[in-house]
Design an enzyme around this catalytic site. Sequence first.
Site, mmCIF file in Angstrom:
data_model
loop_
_atom_site.group_PDB
_atom_site.id
_atom_site.type_symbol
_atom_site.label_atom_id
_atom_site.label_comp_id
_atom_site.label_asym_id
_atom_site.label_seq_id
_atom_site.Cartn_x
_atom_site.Cartn_y
_atom_site.Cartn_z
ATOM 1 N N PHE A 112 44.598 45.119 17.838
ATOM 2 C CA PHE A 112 44.920 44.431 16.582
ATOM 3 C C PHE A 112 44.376 43.002 16.519
ATOM 4 C CE2 PHE A 112 48.876 47.237 16.547
ATOM 5 C CZ PHE A 112 48.548 47.918 15.394
ATOM 6 N N SER A 131 40.749 53.434 15.837
ATOM 7 C CA SER A 131 41.310 52.095 15.567
ATOM 8 C C SER A 131 42.791 52.137 15.897
ATOM 9 C CB SER A 131 41.157 51.745 14.088
ATOM 10 O OG SER A 131 42.146 52.409 13.319
ATOM 11 N N ASP A 132 43.425 51.004 16.032
ATOM 12 C CA ASP A 132 44.884 51.013 16.062
ATOM 13 C C ASP A 132 45.378 51.176 14.618
ATOM 14 O OD1 ASP A 132 47.499 50.983 16.865
ATOM 15 O OD2 ASP A 132 47.325 49.209 18.131
ATOM 16 N N TYR A 133 46.660 51.338 14.485
ATOM 17 C CA TYR A 133 47.369 51.652 13.241
ATOM 18 C C TYR A 133 47.066 50.626 12.140
ATOM 19 C CZ TYR A 133 51.692 53.701 11.188
ATOM 20 O OH TYR A 133 52.629 54.347 10.428
ATOM 21 N N ALA A 193 44.615 48.940 11.702
ATOM 22 C CA ALA A 193 43.870 47.768 12.194
ATOM 23 C C ALA A 193 42.610 47.532 11.363
ATOM 24 C CB ALA A 193 43.518 47.933 13.671
#
Length: 735
Positions: free
Chosen positions: A242, A273-275, A277
């Site tokens: 993030f 990707s992260d959540y 992000a």
Amino acid sequence: MILRIALPLALMSSLVNAQDVERRIDALLSRMTLEEKLGQMSQSTSMRTPISEPIRDEIRKGRWGSFLNAGSPADRAEAQRIALKESRLGIPLVFGRDVIHGYHTIFPIPLGQSASWDPELIRDAARIAAREAAGEGIQWTFAPMIDIARDPRWGRVAETLGEDPYLTSALGAAMVRGFQGGSLASPDAVAACAKHYVGYGAAEGGRDYNSTWIPEILLRQVYLPSFRAARDAGVATFMTSFNALNGVPATGNRFTLRQVLRDEWKYDGMVVSDYTAVTEMIPHGYAADNADAAREAALAGVDMEMVSTTYFDHMKALIQSKQVDAKLIDDAVRNILRLKFRLGLFDNRPQPAAETRPVAEALDTARRLAVESVVLLKNEGNLLPISASIGKVAVIGPLADSPTDQMGTWVMDGRAQDVQTPLAALRRMLGPDRLVYARALRNSRDNTHDGFAAAADAARNADLALLFLGEEQILSGEAHSRAFLTLPGAQEALVEEIAKAGKPIVAVILAGRPLTFQGASSRAGAVLYAWHPGTMGGPAIADLLFGRAAPSGKLTITFPRTVGQVPIYYSHLNTGRPPSPGELGIPMGNPVEPKGYTSKYLDVDFTPEYPFGYGLSYTAFEYSNLRLSGATLRSGGTLTVSADVANTGTREADEVAQFYIRDLVASVVQPVRALKGFRRVHLKPGEKQTVQFTLTANDLAFYNEQAKLVTEPGRFQVWVAPDSARGVPGEFTLE
Ligand code: NOJ
């Protein structure tokens, strides 16, 4: 007959054949529409029980390549059936989930696991987690988390493997091997995910999601090695972090994703990707809008977008306007399909539909790992272990019987009813008449003193007070950072009150991070640091308290005396004015005559409360007789360093011997110590073992001012040590 057996075997091996996989990917790609490709690049949480008609329809249309943390086993099986049988190209879904420190069987939080310094046991735990998760139709876990963290305020320190790159590399790689097993295609393997790439653990102020500033030298020396080790262990996926790294969000960072990961490391796995992000690059101030965010993430090489939908919504226009080359999309889809082929999802990998329970072997491993993760911080007058013939024990505190809290952060699938608490285990051990229980505080944050009188009464009527203190589950983990590291609520006051009873006190601390608890530890004769120990934490702690097992855990993160010392870590650089041991207080000199002008604090000792690597045992270990195979190490050669470790006490136990080096003079200043090896040895009373470590010049390499990996001739110190502050020293020269 023989032929009939040989044929499917040959077929199977050809399925895992890399060339064959690439051919199948190409064949599939050539038939996919752009919409179907973008669907593969999209991951969603939107699947619910029961699966709605719109979601069924989207799966049929290939709208999603993956779901995360979604649905029951039966839902997942049904969704997979739809994807395979009813979508145009029959491309399977991949189900991801946060299986971080266990699935149904919850192991200690990763920071606790790391304190075991036991890669094999950690691998076994990950294997069990994979088996349990795969048994319910999960094929991908978002673990291991291999961020380096040196700030206990950061709530996610609980999920890390500590502050050291060498140890995190070794243990993270062990987790990858555990999750993925021998072959990803095996029905009990799950794809692992090296996260969060990269630098996330250096969040300014220990505040989650905050910016990070990490010079390239430090990035390469400290933050990247664990990811490189995961890549070398064959990790199937990476997750971007993030944070903005040096001003560029990690999710749009072409330097870390393209240059380092793909070009330098030749990584051919998949990057998610992260959540959200991707869209978070907008508030970061890096992307102007969703389309811009999609472009930046795609150009950086993020293959799959988690939760936000910018790829699906904007990529077509970005390709048409030539802002993104369609080839990049094919590359991303290739990486995703490769993962699905490797997992055997195209080749009848079972998609189980039923729920499972922890089995005995899993619980046994959880108990052993919990035992090895607990760190004995103090044991005055050998107060521990408690004699089996003790009269009455008062069990006091908010964490003696708190199943959910003891599981720690990230337990989506851990069930409170499976947890064995310390209270339950101690009751079993002592029987109802020898144990009296007073919770005293509703939870760790409780500030009321209403329960104090009953707790003090219990202590007065017992021979020993066993205090279960610390932090409840919700005080650590993602988005759960703290500015204070003290025991929350009225816990210190509780200890003070109990101390008035005049009975010996043992404190067991359950927490997701290093805490500062001087008041409690000054009143307690013994302190066991148990982290959040998971499902079997209760029996593990009881085993240790009563000497059925000896503590062997060692800290993998420095414990500060106060939050004001943070960041504090063992592998720091020296200053030009290092203080002398014990130096404290107001300098006696002045700027003209700078006496006492050293790098210290006026109000607290500059050293930590407990150093990295620290942990006591019920026996005593002596380190001696350090020898080197030579006085010099030549490039291309090896040098062995050995020392004797003797059990000079009266109990058999494990000891984690640690090996450190220091490069005394270098063109870029090197840390006062750096871990280069460790061994867990088991010693009977009176027994002595030699531990041996081998160095090559590569082990002494560092990044120079141009961020190039180099070795420089010169003098090096070595220690074989029980922790990062002690050890038997030696010296050699690199030629
Ligand atoms: C956000 C977290 O940072 C990451 O670690 C996790 O895997 C994802 N959410 C998915 O839940």
